[in-house]
Design a protein around this motif. Structure first.
Motif, PDB file in Angstrom:
ATOM      1  N   LEU A  88       0.358  -1.159  -0.056  1.00  0.00           N
ATOM      2  CA  LEU A  88       0.009  -0.267  -0.362  1.00  0.00           C
ATOM      3  C   LEU A  88       1.123   1.309   0.049  1.00  0.00           C
ATOM      4  N   GLY A  89       1.678   1.225   0.598  1.00  0.00           N
ATOM      5  CA  GLY A  89       3.185   1.762   0.281  1.00  0.00           C
ATOM      6  C   GLY A  89       3.727   2.228  -1.052  1.00  0.00           C
ATOM      7  N   ARG A  90       3.315   1.574  -1.617  1.00  0.00           N
ATOM      8  CA  ARG A  90       4.015   1.422  -3.100  1.00  0.00           C
ATOM      9  C   ARG A  90       2.774   1.715  -4.193  1.00  0.00           C
ATOM     10  N   PRO A  91       1.659   2.325  -4.341  1.00  0.00           N
ATOM     11  CA  PRO A  91       0.666   2.159  -4.843  1.00  0.00           C
ATOM     12  C   PRO A  91       0.596   2.409  -6.123  1.00  0.00           C
ATOM     13  N   TRP A  92       2.111   2.590  -7.448  1.00  0.00           N
ATOM     14  CA  TRP A  92       2.575   2.251  -8.060  1.00  0.00           C
ATOM     15  C   TRP A  92       2.729   1.189  -9.264  1.00  0.00           C
ATOM     16  N   ALA A  93       2.412   0.489  -7.644  1.00  0.00           N
ATOM     17  CA  ALA A  93       3.218  -1.524  -7.977  1.00  0.00           C
ATOM     18  C   ALA A  93       2.281  -2.400  -7.919  1.00  0.00           C
ATOM     19  N   ILE A  94       1.167  -1.031  -7.390  1.00  0.00           N
ATOM     20  CA  ILE A  94      -0.543  -2.680  -7.870  1.00  0.00           C
ATOM     21  C   ILE A  94      -1.119  -2.917  -8.242  1.00  0.00           C
ATOM     22  N   PRO A  95      -1.509  -4.043  -8.735  1.00  0.00           N
ATOM     23  CA  PRO A  95      -2.214  -3.892 -10.003  1.00  0.00           C
ATOM     24  C   PRO A  95      -3.795  -3.626 -10.905  1.00  0.00           C
ATOM     25  N   VAL A  96      -3.643  -2.827 -11.749  1.00  0.00           N
ATOM     26  CA  VAL A  96      -4.724  -1.751 -12.017  1.00  0.00           C
ATOM     27  C   VAL A  96      -4.730  -1.738 -13.357  1.00  0.00           C
ATOM     28  N   SER A  97      -6.062  -2.533 -13.799  1.00  0.00           N
ATOM     29  CA  SER A  97      -6.060  -2.833 -14.874  1.00  0.00           C
ATOM     30  C   SER A  97      -7.999  -2.988 -15.531  1.00  0.00           C
ATOM     31  N   ASP A  98      -7.501  -2.621 -16.980  1.00  0.00           N
ATOM     32  CA  ASP A  98      -8.970  -1.860 -17.968  1.00  0.00           C
ATOM     33  C   ASP A  98     -10.195  -2.783 -17.803  1.00  0.00           C
ATOM     34  N   TYR A  99      -9.989  -3.860 -17.480  1.00  0.00           N
ATOM     35  CA  TYR A  99     -11.196  -5.216 -17.236  1.00  0.00           C
ATOM     36  C   TYR A  99     -10.534  -5.969 -15.866  1.00  0.00           C
ATOM     37  N   ASN A 100     -11.508  -6.528 -15.563  1.00  0.00           N
ATOM     38  CA  ASN A 100     -11.073  -6.596 -14.055  1.00  0.00           C
ATOM     39  C   ASN A 100     -10.852  -8.321 -14.328  1.00  0.00           C
ATOM     40  N   MET A 101      -9.086  -7.996 -14.270  1.00  0.00           N
ATOM     41  CA  MET A 101      -8.137  -9.422 -14.616  1.00  0.00           C
ATOM     42  C   MET A 101      -7.833 -10.499 -13.760  1.00  0.00           C
ATOM     43  N   VAL A 102      -8.503 -10.027 -12.377  1.00  0.00           N
ATOM     44  CA  VAL A 102      -7.835 -11.347 -10.912  1.00  0.00           C
ATOM     45  C   VAL A 102      -9.541 -11.555 -10.807  1.00  0.00           C
ATOM     46  N   ARG A 103      -9.902 -12.572 -10.820  1.00  0.00           N
ATOM     47  CA  ARG A 103     -10.625 -13.434 -10.343  1.00  0.00           C
ATOM     48  C   ARG A 103     -10.903 -14.361 -10.499  1.00  0.00           C
ATOM     49  N   PRO A 104     -11.358 -15.647  -9.391  1.00  0.00           N
ATOM     50  CA  PRO A 104     -11.124 -16.765  -9.920  1.00  0.00           C
ATOM     51  C   PRO A 104     -12.004 -17.250 -10.928  1.00  0.00           C
ATOM     52  N   TYR A 105     -11.376 -18.737 -11.540  1.00  0.00           N
ATOM     53  CA  TYR A 105     -11.963 -19.358 -12.736  1.00  0.00           C
ATOM     54  C   TYR A 105     -13.160 -19.583 -11.910  1.00  0.00           C
ATOM     55  N   PRO A 106     -14.473 -20.131 -12.505  1.00  0.00           N
ATOM     56  CA  PRO A 106     -15.497 -20.255 -12.641  1.00  0.00           C
ATOM     57  C   PRO A 106     -15.365 -22.029 -12.348  1.00  0.00           C
ATOM     58  N   THR A 107     -15.979 -23.195 -11.325  1.00  0.00           N
ATOM     59  CA  THR A 107     -16.020 -23.860 -10.292  1.00  0.00           C
ATOM     60  C   THR A 107     -15.704 -24.619 -12.120  1.00  0.00           C
ATOM     61  N   GLU A 108     -16.736 -24.510 -13.269  1.00  0.00           N
ATOM     62  CA  GLU A 108     -16.844 -25.672 -13.497  1.00  0.00           C
ATOM     63  C   GLU A 108     -15.129 -25.700 -14.318  1.00  0.00           C
ATOM     64  N   LEU A 109     -14.902 -24.774 -14.710  1.00  0.00           N
ATOM     65  CA  LEU A 109     -13.840 -24.377 -16.535  1.00  0.00           C
ATOM     66  C   LEU A 109     -12.350 -24.582 -15.091  1.00  0.00           C
ATOM     67  N   ALA A 110     -12.535 -24.002 -13.675  1.00  0.00           N
ATOM     68  CA  ALA A 110     -11.171 -24.400 -12.957  1.00  0.00           C
ATOM     69  C   ALA A 110     -10.271 -25.602 -13.464  1.00  0.00           C
ATOM     70  N   PRO A 111     -10.666 -26.927 -13.495  1.00  0.00           N
ATOM     71  CA  PRO A 111      -9.848 -27.879 -13.577  1.00  0.00           C
ATOM     72  C   PRO A 111      -9.523 -27.762 -14.731  1.00  0.00           C
ATOM     73  N   ARG A 112     -10.046 -26.951 -15.935  1.00  0.00           N
ATOM     74  CA  ARG A 112      -8.899 -27.037 -17.531  1.00  0.00           C
ATOM     75  C   ARG A 112      -7.413 -26.230 -17.181  1.00  0.00           C
ATOM     76  N   GLY A 113      -8.062 -25.166 -16.072  1.00  0.00           N
ATOM     77  CA  GLY A 113      -7.140 -24.705 -15.960  1.00  0.00           C
ATOM     78  C   GLY A 113      -5.661 -24.796 -14.932  1.00  0.00           C
ATOM     79  N   ARG A 114      -5.827 -25.414 -14.283  1.00  0.00           N
ATOM     80  CA  ARG A 114      -5.073 -26.404 -13.550  1.00  0.00           C
ATOM     81  C   ARG A 114      -4.689 -27.710 -14.311  1.00  0.00           C
ATOM     82  N   LYS A 115      -5.360 -27.826 -15.047  1.00  0.00           N
ATOM     83  CA  LYS A 115      -4.594 -28.908 -16.071  1.00  0.00           C
ATOM     84  C   LYS A 115      -3.214 -28.581 -17.032  1.00  0.00           C
ATOM     85  N   ILE A 116      -4.078 -27.712 -17.837  1.00  0.00           N
ATOM     86  CA  ILE A 116      -2.878 -26.815 -18.425  1.00  0.00           C
ATOM     87  C   ILE A 116      -1.423 -26.151 -17.916  1.00  0.00           C
ATOM     88  N   GLY A 117      -1.747 -25.530 -16.738  1.00  0.00           N
ATOM     89  CA  GLY A 117      -0.655 -24.649 -15.762  1.00  0.00           C
ATOM     90  C   GLY A 117      -0.052 -26.037 -15.468  1.00  0.00           C
TER      91      GLY A 117
END
Length: 242
Positions: A88-117
């Motif tokens: 918080l003392g370095r606000p320039w480093a806090i990610p701020v995107s134009d679209y919401n990039m930080v969100r959990p994958y939906p439950t039914e899709l998450a296994p695909r993401g874990r697998k490829i990762g």
């Protein structure tokens, strides 16, 4: 005219490139690829997107600034709650995107993401518990995987999802055109986490929002470029009639 079999083989051979040679790309080739991309369909032919092409010093400035911000985030995460609060003392480093990039994958899709990762990091030789190795690989995103060109894709906010659809159709043609020329490409959502860093490098009209970047260059011989993501069976995406 190519045959259906030739197209199927060509489309199936395209894959995301995650390590590039530093070899520069002739500016005319970049223009040709963008011209091909413009043949993609568009909502009412509005072409509700714009692109910023970063090469040379602009590309290097963007990479250096994103690496600086990612390093601050990585240090904060490793410091637990105290480290995150310290960010918080370095606000320039806090990610701020134009679209919401930080969100959990939906439950039914998450296994695909874990697998490829898991499969991708296995090829990279980075274990799940290797925090330093995973952070280093994330940092490689902000080096644009070594690509000499990073293309930033912006969508007009006035059309919402339709602008993003237009931009993505354009991006698919772009990546196929690059592939046809022996170049590799990788769509990078990670670079959209600091949209202001990107925006200050281009004379961008106010109502355009950063969607993602595309690393572009000649693929290296790194093993990661042989990685092939699973192609889902059609049964996983076709909706049955009622």
């Amino acid at each position: 005219m190519i045959t259906p079999e030739q197209f199927s083989a060509f489309a199936a051979s395209r894959r995301s490139t995650r390590d590039f040679l530093p070899t520069p790309i002739d500016p005319q080739i970049i223009d040709d690829i963008l011209t091909d991309a413009m043949t993609a369909p568009s909502w009412s032919n509005l072409r509700s997107f714009m692109v910023g092409v970063a090469t040379g010093e602009r590309r290097d400035r963007l990479s250096a600034e994103m690496l600086r911000r990612w390093a601050a985030v990585a240090r904060a995460r490793s410091g637990g709650v105290r480290g995150v609060l310290g960010l918080l003392g370095r606000p320039w480093a806090i990610p701020v995107s134009d679209y919401n990039m930080v969100r959990p994958y939906p439950t039914e899709l998450a296994p695909r993401g874990r697998k490829i990762g898991a499969e991708l990091y296995k090829v990279l030789g980075v274990a799940r518990q290797d925090t330093a190795g995973r952070d280093a690989q994330t940092a490689h995103n902000y080096e644009f995987f070594g690509a000499p060109v990073e293309i930033f894709l912006f969508a007009h906010k006035g059309l919402g999802v339709y602008s993003v659809s237009d931009a993505s159709l354009f991006a698919e043609n772009l990546m196929l055109s690059a592939h046809a020329r022996g170049l590799g490409a990788c769509a990078q959502g990670s670079v959209a986490l600091w949209s202001k860093v990107v925006r200050r490098e281009f004379r961008l009209p106010r109502r355009y929002k950063l969607v993602y970047g595309i690393a572009l260059g000649y693929p290296s011989e790194h093993a990661v470029n042989s990685f092939q993501a699973e192609r889902l069976p059609l049964s996983d995406i076709i909706v049955e009639g009622v």
